[in-house]
Motif scaffolding. Structure first.
Motif, PDB file in Angstrom:
ATOM      1  N   MET A  47     -68.958   8.175 105.315  1.00 47.72           N
ATOM      2  CA  MET A  47     -70.073   7.552 105.822  1.00 47.72           C
ATOM      3  C   MET A  47     -70.985   8.429 106.618  1.00 47.72           C
ATOM      4  O   MET A  47     -70.614   8.931 107.493  1.00 47.72           O
ATOM      5  CB  MET A  47     -69.454   6.601 106.680  1.00 47.72           C
ATOM      6  CG  MET A  47     -70.724   5.576 107.537  1.00 47.72           C
ATOM      7  SD  MET A  47     -70.084   4.376 108.610  1.00 47.72           S
ATOM      8  CE  MET A  47     -71.557   3.882 109.772  1.00 47.72           C
ATOM      9  N   SER A  48     -72.198   8.569 106.156  1.00 48.70           N
ATOM     10  CA  SER A  48     -73.069   9.416 106.801  1.00 48.70           C
ATOM     11  C   SER A  48     -73.956   9.124 108.051  1.00 48.70           C
ATOM     12  O   SER A  48     -74.368   9.645 108.604  1.00 48.70           O
ATOM     13  CB  SER A  48     -74.018  10.268 105.649  1.00 48.70           C
ATOM     14  OG  SER A  48     -74.706   9.036 105.018  1.00 48.70           O
ATOM     15  N   TYR A  49     -74.121   7.646 108.014  1.00 45.69           N
ATOM     16  CA  TYR A  49     -74.837   7.070 109.090  1.00 45.69           C
ATOM     17  C   TYR A  49     -74.009   6.802 110.155  1.00 45.69           C
ATOM     18  O   TYR A  49     -72.936   6.105 110.000  1.00 45.69           O
ATOM     19  CB  TYR A  49     -75.442   5.618 108.569  1.00 45.69           C
ATOM     20  CG  TYR A  49     -76.443   5.038 109.632  1.00 45.69           C
ATOM     21  CD1 TYR A  49     -77.375   5.532 110.264  1.00 45.69           C
ATOM     22  CD2 TYR A  49     -75.748   3.772 110.097  1.00 45.69           C
ATOM     23  CE1 TYR A  49     -78.157   4.873 111.322  1.00 45.69           C
ATOM     24  CE2 TYR A  49     -76.325   3.273 111.090  1.00 45.69           C
ATOM     25  CZ  TYR A  49     -77.477   3.576 111.487  1.00 45.69           C
ATOM     26  OH  TYR A  49     -78.224   2.970 112.723  1.00 45.69           O
ATOM     27  N   ARG A  50     -74.526   7.202 111.440  1.00 43.49           N
ATOM     28  CA  ARG A  50     -73.765   7.020 112.622  1.00 43.49           C
ATOM     29  C   ARG A  50     -74.771   5.946 113.288  1.00 43.49           C
ATOM     30  O   ARG A  50     -75.911   6.363 113.714  1.00 43.49           O
ATOM     31  CB  ARG A  50     -73.560   8.250 113.269  1.00 43.49           C
ATOM     32  CG  ARG A  50     -72.470   9.071 112.556  1.00 43.49           C
ATOM     33  CD  ARG A  50     -70.911   8.394 112.562  1.00 43.49           C
ATOM     34  NE  ARG A  50     -69.958   9.161 111.941  1.00 43.49           N
ATOM     35  CZ  ARG A  50     -69.787   9.032 110.642  1.00 43.49           C
ATOM     36  NH1 ARG A  50     -70.368   8.129 109.989  1.00 43.49           N
ATOM     37  NH2 ARG A  50     -68.854   9.677 110.152  1.00 43.49           N
ATOM     38  N   ALA A  51     -74.145   4.889 113.997  1.00 39.78           N
ATOM     39  CA  ALA A  51     -75.049   4.090 114.633  1.00 39.78           C
ATOM     40  C   ALA A  51     -75.484   4.627 116.031  1.00 39.78           C
ATOM     41  O   ALA A  51     -74.715   5.116 116.722  1.00 39.78           O
ATOM     42  CB  ALA A  51     -73.982   2.790 114.945  1.00 39.78           C
ATOM     43  N   THR A  52     -76.833   4.513 116.373  1.00 37.66           N
ATOM     44  CA  THR A  52     -77.378   4.894 117.643  1.00 37.66           C
ATOM     45  C   THR A  52     -78.115   3.695 118.226  1.00 37.66           C
ATOM     46  O   THR A  52     -78.609   2.923 117.552  1.00 37.66           O
ATOM     47  CB  THR A  52     -78.441   6.298 117.480  1.00 37.66           C
ATOM     48  OG1 THR A  52     -79.324   5.629 116.744  1.00 37.66           O
ATOM     49  CG2 THR A  52     -77.563   7.418 117.001  1.00 37.66           C
ATOM     50  N   GLU A  53     -78.293   3.762 119.406  1.00 32.75           N
ATOM     51  CA  GLU A  53     -79.093   2.855 120.075  1.00 32.75           C
ATOM     52  C   GLU A  53     -80.573   2.670 119.630  1.00 32.75           C
ATOM     53  O   GLU A  53     -81.361   1.723 119.499  1.00 32.75           O
ATOM     54  CB  GLU A  53     -79.086   2.873 121.601  1.00 32.75           C
ATOM     55  CG  GLU A  53     -79.722   1.703 122.342  1.00 32.75           C
ATOM     56  CD  GLU A  53     -79.703   1.973 123.875  1.00 32.75           C
ATOM     57  OE1 GLU A  53     -80.172   1.007 124.574  1.00 32.75           O
ATOM     58  OE2 GLU A  53     -78.925   2.534 124.222  1.00 32.75           O
ATOM     59  N   ARG A  54     -81.091   3.735 119.233  1.00 31.81           N
ATOM     60  CA  ARG A  54     -82.538   3.811 118.801  1.00 31.81           C
ATOM     61  C   ARG A  54     -82.678   4.673 117.589  1.00 31.81           C
ATOM     62  O   ARG A  54     -83.231   5.869 117.857  1.00 31.81           O
ATOM     63  CB  ARG A  54     -83.664   4.494 119.876  1.00 31.81           C
ATOM     64  CG  ARG A  54     -83.721   3.296 121.153  1.00 31.81           C
ATOM     65  CD  ARG A  54     -84.508   1.960 120.738  1.00 31.81           C
ATOM     66  NE  ARG A  54     -84.578   1.056 121.725  1.00 31.81           N
ATOM     67  CZ  ARG A  54     -84.919  -0.173 121.549  1.00 31.81           C
ATOM     68  NH1 ARG A  54     -85.373  -0.503 120.198  1.00 31.81           N
ATOM     69  NH2 ARG A  54     -85.024  -1.000 122.351  1.00 31.81           N
ATOM     70  N   PRO A  55     -82.285   4.419 116.633  1.00 36.27           N
ATOM     71  CA  PRO A  55     -82.429   5.230 115.245  1.00 36.27           C
ATOM     72  C   PRO A  55     -83.648   5.442 114.934  1.00 36.27           C
ATOM     73  O   PRO A  55     -84.658   4.401 115.028  1.00 36.27           O
ATOM     74  CB  PRO A  55     -81.593   4.135 114.200  1.00 36.27           C
ATOM     75  CG  PRO A  55     -81.534   3.111 114.591  1.00 36.27           C
ATOM     76  CD  PRO A  55     -81.664   2.901 116.269  1.00 36.27           C
ATOM     77  N   ARG A  56     -84.080   6.420 114.115  1.00 35.08           N
ATOM     78  CA  ARG A  56     -85.531   6.565 113.690  1.00 35.08           C
ATOM     79  C   ARG A  56     -85.481   5.983 112.393  1.00 35.08           C
ATOM     80  O   ARG A  56     -84.885   6.227 111.597  1.00 35.08           O
ATOM     81  CB  ARG A  56     -85.531   8.050 113.632  1.00 35.08           C
ATOM     82  CG  ARG A  56     -85.773   8.650 114.978  1.00 35.08           C
ATOM     83  CD  ARG A  56     -85.860  10.417 115.004  1.00 35.08           C
ATOM     84  NE  ARG A  56     -87.318  10.605 114.537  1.00 35.08           N
ATOM     85  CZ  ARG A  56     -87.511  11.375 113.142  1.00 35.08           C
ATOM     86  NH1 ARG A  56     -86.533  11.599 112.314  1.00 35.08           N
ATOM     87  NH2 ARG A  56     -88.674  11.526 112.949  1.00 35.08           N
ATOM     88  N   ILE A  57     -86.525   5.005 112.282  1.00 36.68           N
ATOM     89  CA  ILE A  57     -86.727   3.872 111.137  1.00 36.68           C
ATOM     90  C   ILE A  57     -87.886   4.479 110.056  1.00 36.68           C
ATOM     91  O   ILE A  57     -88.689   4.729 110.608  1.00 36.68           O
ATOM     92  CB  ILE A  57     -86.664   2.795 111.433  1.00 36.68           C
ATOM     93  CG1 ILE A  57     -85.468   2.312 112.405  1.00 36.68           C
ATOM     94  CG2 ILE A  57     -86.784   1.811 110.351  1.00 36.68           C
ATOM     95  CD1 ILE A  57     -85.666   0.960 112.941  1.00 36.68           C
ATOM     96  N   GLY A  58     -87.629   4.532 108.942  1.00 35.45           N
ATOM     97  CA  GLY A  58     -88.540   4.761 107.762  1.00 35.45           C
ATOM     98  C   GLY A  58     -88.763   3.221 107.092  1.00 35.45           C
ATOM     99  O   GLY A  58     -87.569   2.463 106.959  1.00 35.45           O
TER     100      GLY A  58
END
Length: 312
Positions: A1-12
């Protein structure tokens, strides 16, 4: 798994059509950093006033934590992911791609494989709703792919609507969405048939549908479509050619899985008939006009004030 949850992910966000625009706007309203690509840049530019940035190519979103994709067809998904300047052609790759397009299982498999090769997680997340449903906060999503990725991104998905359902691994969310849209067509054709029957027997469409909506057979959908059926307002939420595409996908899956769908097959023919008669740009609720024509009945708008049941 390469995605790690963050409170404010940068979104495209790729695809700022009627649905994509409204969904990206919900993420912006929640305070997220959202960068948007749309093939026709001018359609995305109003999002700048809401805090978005606009990029020139899908590849410009490759360094984002999470990238949503909402495009019209399988070929479009391939174009924005692996085509020239596609999201997966840059030096970097996003941690997670969430594809909410209504595409074939084959197209989804190919996009998932391309993402995996670049080290990106991939979730299929087709949606049920339209821009007004989005505005009312009643959008629903079916999501499939790695459970870990789903769990990590669920808080973000829940900003988009009221129902987020994990349905399994791989591409099964595509089948869920196609089955949903086939049912959409079948229910609308059935609703047209019984409404025309009642009117031909002397009952107004308004009265009949008020009764139906108050009964145990009434639904959020039947109430939502009542203004269109009563007042013959066919401003498009979902067109007949798009519905035909989903019937083709659904009946193709039925053949592959050897699951006969006689009612869906008959409805698909009626949708094709409506398209042949010229119903291409308006809402698929125009099925009631074809049903009335076959019944020797000329419908007229009843001009009634009706609540569609959706409140923002």
């Amino acid at each position: 798994m390469s995605y790690r949850a963050t409170e404010r992910p940068r979104i495209g966000w790729i695809g700022a059509g009627r649905m994509g625009f409204q969904l990206a706007a919900r993420l912006l309203a929640a305070g997220h950093d959202v960068a948007v690509y749309n093939r026709t840049r001018a359609k995305a530019e109003p999002l700048v006033e809401r805090g978005a940035s606009i990029v020139d190519t899908p590849a410009d979103l490759a360094d984002r934590d999470v990238v949503f994709v909402m495009v019209s067809a399988s070929a479009d998904l391939a174009a924005v992911t692996t085509g020239p300047d596609g999201l997966l052609t840059a030096d970097a790759a996003p941690g997670l791609i969430i594809d909410s397009s209504t595409v074939s299982t084959e197209a989804s498999v190919q996009a998932r494989a391309a993402a995996t090769e670049r080290g990106a997680d991939f979730l299929a997340a087709p949606v049920s709703g339209n821009p007004k449903v989005v505005a009312a906060g009643k959008l629903t999503l079916a999501v499939s792919g790695p459970r870990e990725s789903f769990d990590a991104v669920r808080p973000l998905l829940e900003l988009l609507g009221r129902g987020v359902t994990y349905v399994g691994e791989g591409e099964v969310a595509r089948l869920v969405k196609i089955a949903h849209n086939v049912f959409l067509g079948v229910v609308t054709q059935s609703l047209a048939e019984i409404t025309v029957l009642a009117e031909k027997g002397g009952v107004s469409r308004e009265a009949f549908l008020e009764f139906l909506n108050s009964s145990v057979l009434g639904s959020v959908f039947s109430r939502y479509k009542t203004p269109a059926l009563v007042n013959l307002d066919f401003a498009p939420t979902f067109t007949m050619p798009l519905l035909r595409k989903d019937f083709d996908l659904g009946l193709g899956a039925a053949r592959e899985l050897e699951a006969p769908m006689p009612i869906a097959s008959a409805t698909a023919q009626l949708v094709a008939e409506a398209i042949g008669a010229g119903s291409r740009e308006n809402d698929f609720a125009e099925l009631i006009l074809e049903q009335a024509r076959r019944s020797g009945l000329e419908l007229k708008p009843e001009n009634a004030k009706i609540d569609d049941g959706l409140e923002a």
